[in-house]
Design a protein around this motif. Structure first.
Motif, short mmCIF file in Angstrom:
data_model
loop_
_atom_site.label_atom_id
_atom_site.label_comp_id
_atom_site.label_asym_id
_atom_site.label_seq_id
_atom_site.Cartn_x
_atom_site.Cartn_y
_atom_site.Cartn_z
N GLY A 383 0.82 -1.20 0.00
CA GLY A 383 0.00 0.00 0.00
C GLY A 383 0.86 1.25 0.00
N GLN A 384 0.31 2.34 0.55
CA GLN A 384 1.03 3.61 0.54
C GLN A 384 2.36 3.51 1.27
OE1 GLN A 384 -2.14 6.07 2.27
NE2 GLN A 384 -2.31 7.14 0.31
N HIS A 385 2.36 2.87 2.44
CA HIS A 385 3.60 2.76 3.21
C HIS A 385 4.68 2.02 2.43
CE1 HIS A 385 1.61 -1.09 3.85
NE2 HIS A 385 2.83 -1.57 4.01
N GLN A 386 4.26 1.06 1.60
CA GLN A 386 5.19 0.29 0.78
C GLN A 386 5.87 1.20 -0.25
OE1 GLN A 386 3.20 -2.21 -2.07
NE2 GLN A 386 4.81 -3.77 -2.04
N MET A 387 5.08 2.05 -0.88
CA MET A 387 5.64 2.96 -1.87
C MET A 387 6.55 4.00 -1.22
SD MET A 387 4.62 1.88 -4.79
CE MET A 387 4.78 0.25 -4.10
N LEU A 465 -7.95 2.45 4.61
CA LEU A 465 -7.15 1.68 3.65
C LEU A 465 -6.58 2.68 2.66
CD1 LEU A 465 -9.57 -1.36 3.10
CD2 LEU A 465 -7.67 -1.16 4.71
N GLY A 466 -5.38 3.17 2.97
CA GLY A 466 -4.86 4.39 2.35
C GLY A 466 -4.74 4.37 0.85
N MET A 467 -4.16 3.33 0.28
CA MET A 467 -3.95 3.33 -1.16
C MET A 467 -5.28 3.20 -1.91
SD MET A 467 -1.76 3.69 -3.55
CE MET A 467 -0.07 3.20 -3.16
N VAL A 468 -6.19 2.39 -1.38
CA VAL A 468 -7.50 2.26 -2.02
C VAL A 468 -8.25 3.58 -1.90
CG1 VAL A 468 -9.62 0.91 -2.15
CG2 VAL A 468 -7.51 -0.18 -1.37
N ARG A 469 -8.15 4.23 -0.73
CA ARG A 469 -8.79 5.54 -0.55
C ARG A 469 -8.22 6.56 -1.53
NH1 ARG A 469 -11.48 8.36 3.64
NH2 ARG A 469 -11.09 10.61 3.66
N GLN A 470 -6.90 6.51 -1.76
CA GLN A 470 -6.29 7.44 -2.71
C GLN A 470 -6.90 7.28 -4.09
OE1 GLN A 470 -1.98 7.68 -2.63
NE2 GLN A 470 -1.85 8.25 -4.79
N ARG A 479 -15.89 8.70 -3.31
CA ARG A 479 -16.83 7.74 -2.74
C ARG A 479 -16.02 6.69 -1.97
NH1 ARG A 479 -18.78 8.69 -7.88
NH2 ARG A 479 -17.85 6.76 -8.69
N TYR A 480 -15.96 6.86 -0.66
CA TYR A 480 -15.09 6.02 0.18
C TYR A 480 -15.85 4.79 0.65
CZ TYR A 480 -12.25 10.22 0.00
OH TYR A 480 -11.52 11.29 -0.44
N SER A 481 -16.07 3.89 -0.28
CA SER A 481 -16.84 2.68 0.00
C SER A 481 -16.00 1.68 0.78
CB SER A 481 -17.31 2.06 -1.32
OG SER A 481 -18.04 0.88 -1.09
N HIS A 482 -16.30 1.55 2.07
CA HIS A 482 -15.71 0.53 2.94
C HIS A 482 -14.18 0.60 3.03
CE1 HIS A 482 -19.66 -1.25 3.37
NE2 HIS A 482 -19.79 -1.17 2.06
N THR A 483 -13.65 1.80 3.05
CA THR A 483 -12.20 1.96 3.23
C THR A 483 -11.86 2.74 4.50
OG1 THR A 483 -12.31 3.87 1.74
CG2 THR A 483 -11.54 1.78 0.81
N VAL A 484 -12.87 3.11 5.27
CA VAL A 484 -12.63 3.83 6.53
C VAL A 484 -12.67 2.84 7.69
CG1 VAL A 484 -13.42 5.68 8.05
CG2 VAL A 484 -13.65 5.93 5.56
N LEU A 485 -11.58 2.81 8.46
CA LEU A 485 -11.48 1.87 9.59
C LEU A 485 -11.79 2.61 10.89
CD1 LEU A 485 -8.15 0.16 8.44
CD2 LEU A 485 -10.49 -0.55 7.95
N ASP A 486 -13.04 3.03 11.01
CA ASP A 486 -13.45 3.88 12.15
C ASP A 486 -13.92 3.01 13.32
OD1 ASP A 486 -15.62 3.00 10.76
OD2 ASP A 486 -16.74 4.88 10.87
N ASP A 487 -12.98 2.26 13.91
CA ASP A 487 -13.33 1.42 15.04
C ASP A 487 -12.40 1.75 16.21
OD1 ASP A 487 -10.90 0.18 14.34
OD2 ASP A 487 -11.93 -1.31 13.12
N ALA A 488 -12.50 0.98 17.27
CA ALA A 488 -11.77 1.30 18.50
C ALA A 488 -10.54 0.42 18.69
CB ALA A 488 -12.70 1.16 19.70
N VAL A 489 -10.01 -0.16 17.61
CA VAL A 489 -8.83 -1.02 17.73
C VAL A 489 -7.63 -0.20 18.22
CG1 VAL A 489 -7.20 -2.47 16.49
CG2 VAL A 489 -9.64 -2.60 15.95
N ASP A 490 -6.99 -0.68 19.26
CA ASP A 490 -5.83 -0.01 19.85
C ASP A 490 -4.61 -0.91 19.67
OD1 ASP A 490 -3.83 0.98 21.59
OD2 ASP A 490 -5.34 1.90 22.89
N PHE A 491 -3.75 -0.56 18.71
CA PHE A 491 -2.60 -1.40 18.40
C PHE A 491 -1.58 -1.45 19.53
CE2 PHE A 491 -3.61 -0.33 13.77
CZ PHE A 491 -4.31 -1.51 13.59
#
Length: 563
Positions: A383-387, A465-470, A479-491
């Motif tokens: 994804g973006q981080h890879q590039m 999902l950065g690259m897909v969102r781009q 149209r950000y279809s299912h690319t927003v990770l708006d949850d409470a996951v704490d890494f």
């Protein structure tokens, strides 16, 4: 001596000088694990959290060391969980031997518990797949698997062994591994003469380095060629490190997210020398317009790659290093001052740029490069981080950038980093992932902790999902279809829960202290770096467009102002 099939498997691994294997036990493969237990002082087994992690770890071990990576799995779902990792290795020509155990021979074809035709499943994504149902064939099949994986253009091989074979006994005697020779018999004198003539006649030569150059170990020869004929050098994602990113002749990556200098330079050159690259669509853009001003000379070990995606004017088939050694003796020194000056002017005019007012992926990568002085093995997900990792970290040596180039496998990097660290424990190893990728195989943090090795995991956390969102921003009218990770996951909490140290980074001034602190620790550390969700990777060539249509943020602003 009489040994069980399981013991023969272990002895064959020892024959091949295998010191580390990655895997996950289960019922069908229990005999092999029992035999492995008795040889734990000779072969180290890394228990991963998931079989996919084992396949990626074997892949990372192979890429970082140049040796064959080995993974083990049981029948059924254990075996099928290896499939993505095997396909990843296949697409990037990585030598991996996957050993699976199946149900007993009398149970085959009866829909038995945890039975699956794994040899058939992986047939399109391996150099070869075997199923061993006769113990008399076991040792020779394993030896053949290692030879196939290593020889010519490397790749994965799967050996499936029925459980009754692992329990049966047969006479075993030690045999030295077959010698792997470089592919030289296909190198024709007339092809070398044609190549030498093309190089001598070129006024604007460009060298394009691919993954085959890394596999061949041709770094020294590529550097000699570039400086002898005064040609700029670009690379593919897989070719990183084959030519030093710190060399003045280096112009950056080619393709969709390549530098403007590389994309425009290849468009303007009159000779493109292609070393171990297969003309991926992500590199060429519109293949019909790729390097149309140039003659193309392709050097590759695999004849099937010639004229597959792009028609070339000449080719030399054979090991890249050996071809270059012969070619270097045939060509005179060349000077192309005007061409080199033009390329250097483009490098000055079109540098990689990013927003320095906020925390970004490129800033983190540049700090990592500065702190490590480029002396690290970097693995990534996709994804973006890879590039950004490909663009902003300068790879000085081969086998220091591990990434899924052909398959584009999210979740690849952490397993690969563990494999690399086990294979090269002296090296600093860093995995860089986006939060979307990290979710897929973050359970391997527990594996890293069990290994008791220093390893840094950087998460570029933009909560999307950065690259897909781009792409959705640029080509799908936001149209950000299912690319927003708006949850409470704490890494941070999740990583700590698996036994790792973890820190959150939200400001630019926190990056350097966090990286230095993490690298000073002799254990796995996770940095959860929060960056803006609308950061994009530039430059960019739209899918299917020509390389001369490359654009960046400045071009976008200018276009908006002119409309």
């Amino acid at each position: 001596m009489q040994l069980t099939g399981a013991e023969i498997i272990i002895e064959c691994l020892k024959e091949q000088k295998v010191d580390t294997v990655f895997g996950y036990p289960g019922g069908a493969i229990l005999n092999v694990y029992d035999a492995l237990y008795k040889h734990s002082d000779e072969i180290q087994h890394i228990l991963t959290s998931h079989e996919q992690g084992a396949s990626h770890a074997a892949d990372g071990y192979a890429r970082a060391t140049g040796k064959v990576g080995v993974c083990l799995a049981t029948s059924g779902p254990g075996a099928t969980n290896l499939v993505t990792g095997i396909a990843t290795a296949y697409m990037d020509s990585v030598p991996v031997v996957a050993i699976t155990a199946n149900v007993g021979k009398p149970l085959l074809g009866r829909d038995s518990f945890q039975e699956v035709d794994i040899a058939g499943i992986v047939m399109p994504i391996t150099k070869h797949s075997f199923i061993v149902k006769d113990i008399t064939m076991l040792a020779d099949t394993l030896r053949k698997a290692f030879y196939i994986a290593k020889s010519g253009r490397p790749g994965p091989v799967l050996v499936d062994v029925t459980k009754d074979v692992t329990a049966a006994t047969y006479e075993y005697s030690v045999r030295r591994p077959a010698t792997i020779n470089r592919e030289v018999e296909t190198i024709r004198k007339e092809d070398l003469e044609t190549a030498a003539q093309m190089i001598e006649e070129a006024k604007k030569p460009y060298i394009f380095v691919g993954g085959g150059s890394v596999i061949s170990g041709a770094s020294k020869e590529i550097s000699e060629l570039a400086h002898k004929i005064q040609a700029p050098v670009c690379d593919s994602l897989m070719g990183k490190g084959a030519f030093s990113g710190e060399d003045p002749l280096y112009t950056g990556m080619l393709g969709m997210h390549g530098t403007k200098t590389s994309d425009l330079g290849v468009t303007q050159c009159d000779l493109l020398i292609v070393l171990g690259a297969r003309f991926s669509d992500r590199v060429t853009g519109n293949a019909k317009t790729f390097a149309k001003q140039a003659k193309i000379l392709q050097i590759d070990v695999d004849a099937a790659e010639i004229n597959k995606n792009v028609l070339v004017d000449a080719s030399v088939i054979g090991d890249v290093r050996e071809v270059l050694r012969r070619l270097l003796e045939m060509i005179p020194e060349e000077q192309h001052p005007e061409w080199i000056e033009h390329i250097q002017e483009m490098k000055a005019k079109y540098p990689l740029t990013y927003d320095h007012s906020q925390l970004t992926g490129p800033y983190i990568i540049e700090k990592l490069y500065e702190i490590t002085k480029g002396d690290a093995i970097i693995s990534t997900d996709v994804g973006q981080h890879q590039m950004w990792s490909a663009q902003y970290f300068k790879y000085k040596e081969p086998r220091t950038f591990l990434t899924s180039g052909g398959l584009g496998t999210m979740g690849y990097g952490l397993g690969a980093a563990i494999g690399a660290k086990m294979g090269r424990p002296d090296k600093t190893v860093v995995n860089i992932a986006g939060d979307g990728c990290f979710r897929m195989n973050m359970n391997e943090i527990a594996t890293a902790v069990r290994c008791h090795k220093q390893l840094l995991q950087i998460v570029m956390n933009n909560h999307v999902l950065g690259m897909v969102r781009q792409w959705q921003t640029l080509f799908y009218d936001h149209r950000y279809s299912h690319t927003v990770l708006d949850d409470a996951v704490d890494f941070v909490k999740i990583s700590e829960g698996m036994g790792a140290k973890a820190f959150r980074v939200t400001k630019m001034e926190e990056v350097e202290p966090a990286i230095r602190k993490a690298l000073a620790m002799d254990e796995p550390v996770v940095l959860d770096c929060w960056i803006d969700q609308d950061l994009s990777v530039f430059p960019m060539v739209p899918a299917g467009a020509s390389l001369n249509e490359v654009f960046d943020e400045e071009d976008m602003k200018n276009n908006e102002q002119s409309v």
